[in-house]
Design an enzyme around this catalytic site. Sequence first.
Site, short mmCIF file in Angstrom:
data_model
loop_
_atom_site.label_atom_id
_atom_site.label_comp_id
_atom_site.label_asym_id
_atom_site.label_seq_id
_atom_site.Cartn_x
_atom_site.Cartn_y
_atom_site.Cartn_z
N THR A 1 0.87 -1.19 0.00
CA THR A 1 0.00 0.00 0.00
C THR A 1 0.90 1.23 0.00
O THR A 1 2.02 1.17 0.50
CB THR A 1 -0.87 -0.02 1.28
OG1 THR A 1 -1.80 -1.09 1.16
CG2 THR A 1 -1.61 1.29 1.51
N ARG B 1 -14.92 -6.42 -0.19
CA ARG B 1 -14.28 -6.02 1.08
C ARG B 1 -13.65 -4.63 0.94
O ARG B 1 -12.95 -4.35 -0.02
CB ARG B 1 -13.22 -7.05 1.46
CG ARG B 1 -12.44 -6.71 2.72
CD ARG B 1 -11.14 -6.00 2.43
NE ARG B 1 -10.29 -5.87 3.61
CZ ARG B 1 -9.18 -5.15 3.65
NH1 ARG B 1 -8.79 -4.48 2.59
NH2 ARG B 1 -8.46 -5.09 4.75
N GLY C 1 -11.19 -1.94 2.99
CA GLY C 1 -10.28 -1.84 4.12
C GLY C 1 -10.26 -0.44 4.71
O GLY C 1 -11.16 0.37 4.51
N ASP C 2 -9.19 -0.14 5.45
CA ASP C 2 -9.07 1.16 6.11
C ASP C 2 -8.65 2.29 5.17
O ASP C 2 -8.94 3.46 5.44
CB ASP C 2 -8.04 1.07 7.24
CG ASP C 2 -6.66 0.69 6.71
OD1 ASP C 2 -6.57 -0.23 5.87
OD2 ASP C 2 -5.67 1.33 7.11
N THR D 1 -0.83 1.84 7.00
CA THR D 1 -0.70 0.64 6.18
C THR D 1 -0.64 -0.59 7.09
O THR D 1 0.01 -0.55 8.14
CB THR D 1 0.54 0.69 5.27
OG1 THR D 1 0.66 -0.58 4.62
CG2 THR D 1 1.82 1.00 6.02
N GLY D 2 -1.32 -1.64 6.67
CA GLY D 2 -1.32 -2.86 7.48
C GLY D 2 -2.65 -3.58 7.37
O GLY D 2 -3.38 -3.40 6.38
N GLY E 1 -6.06 -3.92 7.50
CA GLY E 1 -7.08 -2.88 7.51
C GLY E 1 -8.14 -3.02 8.58
O GLY E 1 -8.55 -2.03 9.19
N1 ASP Z 1 -4.43 -1.41 4.87
C1 ASP Z 1 -4.63 -2.02 3.58
C2 ASP Z 1 -5.97 -2.73 3.60
O1 ASP Z 1 -6.28 -3.35 4.59
C3 ASP Z 1 -3.56 -3.01 3.20
C4 ASP Z 1 -2.14 -2.59 3.48
O2 ASP Z 1 -1.88 -1.48 3.93
O3 ASP Z 1 -1.21 -3.41 3.23
O4 ASP Z 1 -6.65 -2.73 2.61
#
Ligand code: ASP
Length: 328
Positions: A197, A225, A227-228, A248-249, A251
Amino acid sequence: MKSIIFAAITVAVIVLTQFLDSTGSKKSLPAKENYTIVIHGGAGAISKDMPKVVRDDYLNSLSDALKIGRDILEKGGTAMDAVEKVINYFETDPKFNAGIGAVYTSNGTHELDASIMDGRDLACGAVAGVKHIVHPISLARLVMEKTQHVLLAYDGAEEFAKQMGIKLVPSNYFDTPERYKQWQDFLMKLKSEKHGTVGCVVLDKYGNLAAGTSTGGMSNKMPGRIGDSPLIGDGTYANNKTCAVSCTGWGEKFIRNAVAFNVSALMEFKGMTLKQATDEVIYKILQKNDGGLIAVDKKGNYSTPFNTEGMFRGVATSSGKFEVKIWK
Ligand code: ASP
């Protein structure tokens, strides 16, 4: 006496015209000198055994992206423009999970999310689940600037893109062999690295903050789906009173903990510094391997904590700092 009054009126008129444009609305304050830009290209299980050529490739891309933003700011460009252009770069670099290079859903398709926020007035825009848009961050900015809404998703977002004159691309535009292999590895339950991301946070020379995030989401996610990353307050937040944040991570964890807004709230309501607030969220509220964030405050302090093995990131400031990193 008359000449003193005349001089005073002249000065007042000059000062006023500095701040008002022809329509009488407020212009940005005159430029100060300092700016700070921080970028990320995703956090996750980034192995330190990565071959040197791959590592250098990532570091070069991070440097190129950072230079784009730094040059905009150096010339007096705005935080919003720097955020958008940096993320546009990442969205065309297949190594990152944004635009081309986006991960695959469990159906073998791509669904892209992005959001952007202007710390001056909390204006923000986002898109979710778009399948044919080369630059989701730019569409998010158009949602902010041209509609009364914050978030448009799926067909409605793409219909709006058409109205804005944006060319839609076939969904296989986003295919890359690396992400395909990653998806197949995931299906085979082999190790899968879920990072890539992208995000950018900026303090510009006018004292304004902005943040943006763009992603393909999580590998093998269910179609539909979200995400955040396109959610204001979860993956992205900017407020001139406090800070600008891009996350990032994983979500779902970031949504449950309203991570980006919480950083700002800890500063505003608990009087924490940027470092205290970001450390609190990443190391105390979230758990190991959930992810990381980048943040900058109104004074230009920045913070890049992550609780994963690595996070692709970089920072440039008006005082000459220019640094790109992957691990601690
Ligand atoms: N945060 C992003 C999501 O969950 C994915 C990521 O940051 O790697 O869609």
